[in-house]
Motif scaffolding. Structure first.
Motif, PDB file in Angstrom:
ATOM      1  N   THR A 288     -33.302  23.282 -19.932  1.00 10.62           N
ATOM      2  CA  THR A 288     -32.376  23.895 -18.975  1.00 10.62           C
ATOM      3  C   THR A 288     -30.976  23.972 -19.562  1.00 10.62           C
ATOM      4  O   THR A 288     -30.284  24.991 -19.440  1.00 10.62           O
TER       5      THR A 288
ATOM      6  N   GLY B  91     -37.701  19.148 -19.856  1.00 11.16           N
ATOM      7  CA  GLY B  91     -37.262  20.187 -18.939  1.00 11.16           C
ATOM      8  C   GLY B  91     -35.752  20.235 -18.811  1.00 11.16           C
ATOM      9  O   GLY B  91     -35.141  21.309 -18.788  1.00 11.16           O
ATOM     10  N   ALA B  92     -35.137  19.057 -18.754  1.00 10.47           N
ATOM     11  CA  ALA B  92     -33.680  19.007 -18.617  1.00 10.47           C
ATOM     12  C   ALA B  92     -33.006  19.582 -19.861  1.00 10.47           C
ATOM     13  O   ALA B  92     -32.049  20.353 -19.774  1.00 10.47           O
TER      14      ALA B  92
ATOM     15  N   ILE C 248     -23.359  20.144 -14.476  1.00  9.35           N
ATOM     16  CA  ILE C 248     -24.134  19.338 -15.422  1.00  9.35           C
ATOM     17  C   ILE C 248     -23.216  18.367 -16.155  1.00  9.35           C
ATOM     18  O   ILE C 248     -23.529  17.190 -16.330  1.00  9.35           O
TER      19      ILE C 248
ATOM     20  N   ALA D 196     -30.855  26.617 -22.237  1.00  8.99           N
ATOM     21  CA  ALA D 196     -30.871  27.946 -21.616  1.00  8.99           C
ATOM     22  C   ALA D 196     -29.498  28.272 -21.033  1.00  8.99           C
ATOM     23  O   ALA D 196     -29.008  29.403 -21.141  1.00  8.99           O
ATOM     24  N   LEU D 197     -28.882  27.286 -20.442  1.00 10.19           N
ATOM     25  CA  LEU D 197     -27.541  27.489 -19.905  1.00 10.19           C
ATOM     26  C   LEU D 197     -26.563  27.797 -21.025  1.00 10.19           C
ATOM     27  O   LEU D 197     -25.681  28.654 -20.889  1.00 10.19           O
TER      28      LEU D 197
END
Lengths: 121, 898
Positions: free
Chosen positions: B781, B777-778, B116, B784-785
């Motif tokens: 994510t 959404g990104a 990422i 969450a990461l």
């Protein structure tokens, strides 16, 4: 630093001239001190070549590291006077390396003979 | 002194050339040998002795120096474990891959974080280059600039600069090849073929000298084409030539219909040429020979080339000087106008500066540091399982550099795989993002932007990969291979890890937890808003409506100053079009406006007079729309008070307006009918006229996500006064099926009538909401990461702690400590770390709230509590496995290890 002893005599070829002369000057089983080696080199070349102490002992140090010669303290019957001398003897590995270097030089010599640079003795 | 002793002393000095250990071993022998040979030479002759001494002395120095060099080479050879060169070896790479397979959790979490980071970094670098200082694909393209005029009072661009353009073209020295253009939409047809709209640049001929790209066929535009009254000509773009005219080789010289004009094709430009932006056709920009007054004439954009030997900064300075003269002669128009020179297509205001570098690289560096801090914690913990391996390698002669380089290669393997994944994702994301952005703008991509990552971006990402691998590995490796490496060897049998999480790594983990805590509330907020917006949009029946932007190509024979004739024609043509459309099967209502529901709003400042003679109340954000007849009826917006617009309200100077219920609630306390409102004026000495509220409608949701809270004001307009003019058609059935018929109706009515951007409102809503959904959404994510990495870091810390304290835990158990006390002792460290991170994160959130005007304290307490609970739960869950492992330690085993 512990000596490293490569297994393959070919790995040390070509030899420095000083090392090769010392190997030739030392005979199998014979212990010689440094001055005697100097004299042996001069004698085997009929005085044409000499090896000076600096070069001689630099070569001996490397040869001991590489396992071409082994050293020991002077025997009890050495009464030459002066500081204690170390004696050196050619090892079997040293002999093998000398043989490898000699084979290399002989191959070069054969080329020189074939090209009639020198006569065939 | 006996003979020879001095000579031997000199010789001893020469032996100093040898290394110390050699001297210690051999110098006595060497001196003795020298003395013996000297004695022999002396017996032969004095000169021979002298020659021997000199030769031996020089020989000793030479051999000694040679021996020193040999020793140096040998030491380096042994340190490297036999490798002659220090660098990446295939074995290290294989070991790195093996480590990834052995620790899959770290590989996935760390790899994802790095992917990422490197993907975002590469994508940002790529886009920053495209938008800040794009590369023009012509020779000397980096010197092409735009000269923009900025109104500092209104904080917007002023494009009515024909007067200034002519002044610059005459007087400026630091810029040359000055030219101008404006964009038009025209219908294009050859013969009786069906016309299609194209983007046309009315442009000066200097553009083609500026770009220095010769046409594929024919000639470019010339200065002679710009003279008023010159025969109309057009230059075709490659895609138009191929798509509309099938690549006809006889196209040059053909007559085409362009809007209301017949023009001769003079040439075709090569493929890919679209200067100035994304234009496919070029016609001459004809200017009045008598010139223009300040702010007179149509809006244009100006381009130029910075002269040889001049810089962009110098050009800015010269134009500022020229502008000062205009300010002096025309203060009424130019008082607030300031020119500035920008890189063409970019935002760079001058030569390359530290600000530009900071904007390009600083975000990337920050993201990389954060990611490496996260992943570095995990890698550092992983090395606790390799203490024995590293210590034994030291014992076998491996140097510190060798160990560090191996750990670097292992990190590089992880980072390289992550970089490939990240770049692939970034390539897709950049292409999709650019396409979605320009599609949402209803515009084609500028010619200088090529979707997909550039080669320089890949190289940049490779650099990030190396830097990331170094950050991940070098510091931990230096710590592990530090002065205490020998101590580690002794500790190998003690059954405990020698690894410590010092203050630095503990601080990193606290920072990680705090950052996650800070990011969770906004991420949740963004996701919540995105889904809420979608749900609201779904309530509006967008699938019933078709939108089309309507425009009329003007006859160039009509003077540009004669607007009334053009306006009358547009009114007449539009009304006839609307009448015909209304008669089509399936059409249930037709209207127009400057924007339809879902197309956004125009926001203006205003003030309202809540009661007669009461002091006006200021309105910072009043949402406005200009609407046509039957607008509210078409979109089923009921009128709840007053009246609807009638034809008299569309006349020039009409003061009738309609507001919505939200406006009434906020500003008039109920019934707004009869109240007055006016727009804010840039000049307080010249206020705008008061408008009278004649009606009130239900909250319509022009932007569906305004939740009925936005105050709206509607004005009545005619088709010619609506800018832009957007037709809205309610259809029973699929609106998209109406599009071909609508185009045919327009063509039958008037060749110059153009219908652009025809799509259903449902399609429009999808285009608008998709980027938001993807972004939400990104972000979710990434957060969450971050949570996962935080928990992994805490897990690592706890595992190492348990490993180090094996003996202690065993002894405590042997001495009778209960399981609860053991667990408390283990969890205490984790709780301190998690608590510190949560406290720090909450402090930052409260600071942000304090400084922000948009978020109140009453909104934030719930977010703080829920975020803290989430973080605490995740952290404690990460401690479960290490705690279980600690409880399984048998006291006798722990005592044996002691």
């Amino acid at each position: 630093m512990p000596p490293r002893q490569p297994r393959d005599p070919e790995a040390l070829v070509p030899l420095k001239q000083s090392i090769y002369r010392v190997l030739l000057a030392l005979t199998d089983g014979e212990w010689l001190h440094g001055y005697a080696i100097m004299q042996a080199v001069s004698q085997m070349t009929d005085g044409r070549e000499a090896i000076l102490p600096g070069t001689l002992y630099a070569a001996l140090a490397r040869m001991v590291d590489d396992g071409l010669v082994e050293g020991r303290e002077a025997p009890d019957d050495d009464h030459s006077g002066g500081p204690a001398r170390r004696y050196y003897r050619r090892t079997s590995f040293g002999r093998a390396v000398a043989r490898a270097e000699s084979e290399r030089l002989r191959a070069l010599l054969d080329i020189a003979v074939a090209q009639k640079i020198i006569g065939n003795k | 002194m006996p003979p020879g002793r001095f000579t031997c002393l000199l010789y001893t000095l020469a032996l100093r050339a040898f290394p110390r250990d050699h001297r210690m071993a051999y110098s006595a022998e060497m001196t003795d040998t020298f003395a013996r040979e000297l004695a022999t030479r002396r017996r032969q002759s004095r000169w021979r002795a002298f020659a021997f001494v000199a030769a031996a002395w020089l020989d000793a120095v030479r051999a000694g120096l040679g021996e020193r060099k040999y020793q140096r080479h040998k030491r380096r050879y042994l340190r490297q474990g036999g490798a002659v060169r220090m660098g990446i070896s295939w074995l290290d790479v294989k070991l790195g891959l093996r480590m990834l397979a052995r620790f899959p959790g770290l590989a996935i979490a760390g790899g994802l974080a790095l992917a990422i980071t490197i993907g975002v970094g590469g994508g940002w670098y790529d886009l920053a280059g495209d938008f800040w200082r794009p590369t023009m694909p012509f020779p000397g393209g980096d010197r092409i600039v735009e000269i923009e005029m900025r109104d500092s009072a209104a904080n917007q661009e002023e494009r009515r600069i024909l007067h200034d353009f002519l002044t610059w073209r005459r007087d400026a020295q630091s810029v040359g090849e000055l030219g101008a253009f404006r964009t038009q939409q025209r219908n294009l047809a050859l013969g009786n073929e069906r016309p299609e709209p194209v983007t046309v640049a009315e442009i000066t001929a200097s553009a083609f000298r500026l770009t220095n790209v010769p046409p594929l066929m024919g000639r470019p535009l010339l200065e002679s084409d710009e003279r008023p009254g010159a025969p109309p000509v057009v230059l075709l773009g490659y895609s138009v030539w191929q798509g509309r005219f099938a690549g006809r080789t006889d196209i040059v010289g053909q007559i085409v219909r362009l809007g209301a004009t017949n023009a001769t094709v003079v040439g075709v430009m090569p493929e890919g040429y679209a200067f100035p932006i994304n234009h496919r056709l070029w016609t001459p920009l004809q200017l009045r020979a008598s010139g223009y007054g300040p702010l007179e004439g149509a809006g244009i954009r100006v381009f130029a080339r910075v002269a040889e030997g001049a810089t962009q900064a110098q050009a800015n300075a010269e134009l500022a000087t020229l502008n000062e003269r205009l300010v002096a002669t025309s203060p009424a128009t130019h008082q607030h106008l300031r020119p500035r020179v920008l890189a063409w297509g970019g935002e760079s205001p001058g030569d390359r500066s530290w600000l530009e570098l900071a904007i390009t690289h600083l975000p990337i560096v920050l993201v990389l540091l954060i990611a490496c801090a996260n992943v570095g914690t995990l890698l550092y913990a992983r090395t606790s399982t390799r203490d024995a391996e590293i210590a034994i390698r030291f014992a076998l002669g491996a140097g510190r550099a060798r160990i560090v380089s191996q750990l670097f290669v292992e990190a590089l393997v992880l980072a390289s795989i992550a970089a490939v994944v990240g770049l692939l994702a970034a390539n897709f994301a950049v292409k999709w993002g650019l396409s979605a952005y320009y599609s949402g703008q209803n515009d084609a991509m500028p010619f200088w932007i090529r979707p997909g990552l550039k080669f320089t971006t890949v190289l940049y990402a490779a650099g990030l990969t190396f830097i990331g691998a170094a950050l991940l590995s070098v510091l931990p490796a230096l710590k592990i291979t530090g002065a205490h490496a020998q101590a580690k060897l002794k500790n190998l049998g003690a059954g405990g890890s020698t690894l410590r999480f010092g203050w630095m790594w503990t601080s990193v983990m606290i920072f990680q937890v705090a950052l996650t805590v800070v990011c969770i509330p906004p991420a949740m907020g963004i996701a919540h808003e995105a889904f809420r917006d979608r749900q609201i949009r779904e309530r509006f029946p967008a699938e019933e409506y078709l939108a089309a932007r309507v425009a009329l190509d003007l006859d160039p024979s009509v003077s540009a100053d004669d607007d009334s004739a053009a306006a009358n024609r547009l009114d007449r043509v539009y009304r006839e079009l609307a009448r015909r459309v209304a008669q089509e099967p399936g059409v249930t209502a037709v209207t127009f406006a400057d924007r339809l529901p879902g197309m956004g709003v125009a926001v203006r400042r205003a003030e309202v007079e809540a009661a007669p003679n009461a002091a006006p109340v200021s309105i910072e954000n009043l949402w406005t729309a200009a609407v046509g007849p039957q607008f509210f009826e078409t979109f089923r917006v009921p009128l709840v008070a007053g009246r609807d617009f009638h034809d008299g309200d569309r006349a020039a100077g009409s003061v009738a307006v309609i507001v919505n219920e939200a406006f009434a609630r906020r500003f008039t306390g109920g019934n707004p009918i009869g109240k007055r409102v006016r727009f804010a004026s840039p000049d307080p000495a010249k206020p705008q006229p008061w408008l009278e509220i004649v009606g009130m409608v239900r909250d319509v949701g022009m932007t569906p996500t305004d939740l009925g809270e936005a105050p709206y004001l509607f004005r009545a307009v005619t088709p010619s006064t609506s800018s832009p003019l957007v037709m809205g058609i309610r259809v029973a059935g699929d609106p998209a099926a109406m599009i071909p018929r609508l185009r045919s109706l327009a063509l039958e009515l008037d060749f110059g009538l153009r219908l652009d951007e025809m799509r259903s409102l449902d399609d429009l809503a999808w285009r608008q909401e998709t980027p938001g959904m993807v972004a939400a959404g990104a972000i979710a994510t990434v957060v969450a990461l971050g949570l996962f990495l935080s928990s992994a870091g805490i897990f690592s810390l706890m595992s190492v702690s348990v490993s180090r304290r094996t003996r202690e835990i065993g002894l405590r158990a042997a001495l009778g400590a209960t399981q609860s006390r053991l667990i408390a002792g283990i969890f205490s460290k984790a709780l301190v770390l998690i608590g510190s991170g949560i406290a720090a994160g909450n402090a930052v959130l409260l600071l942000i709230v304090t400084l922000s005007d948009e978020v109140g304290f009453e909104d934030v307490w719930g977010a703080l509590l829920s975020t803290s609970a989430v973080m605490l739960t995740v952290g404690l869950l990460a401690c479960i496995e290490p705690a279980r492992r600690a409880l399984r330690i048998h006291p006798t085993d722990a005592l044996k290890e002691a």
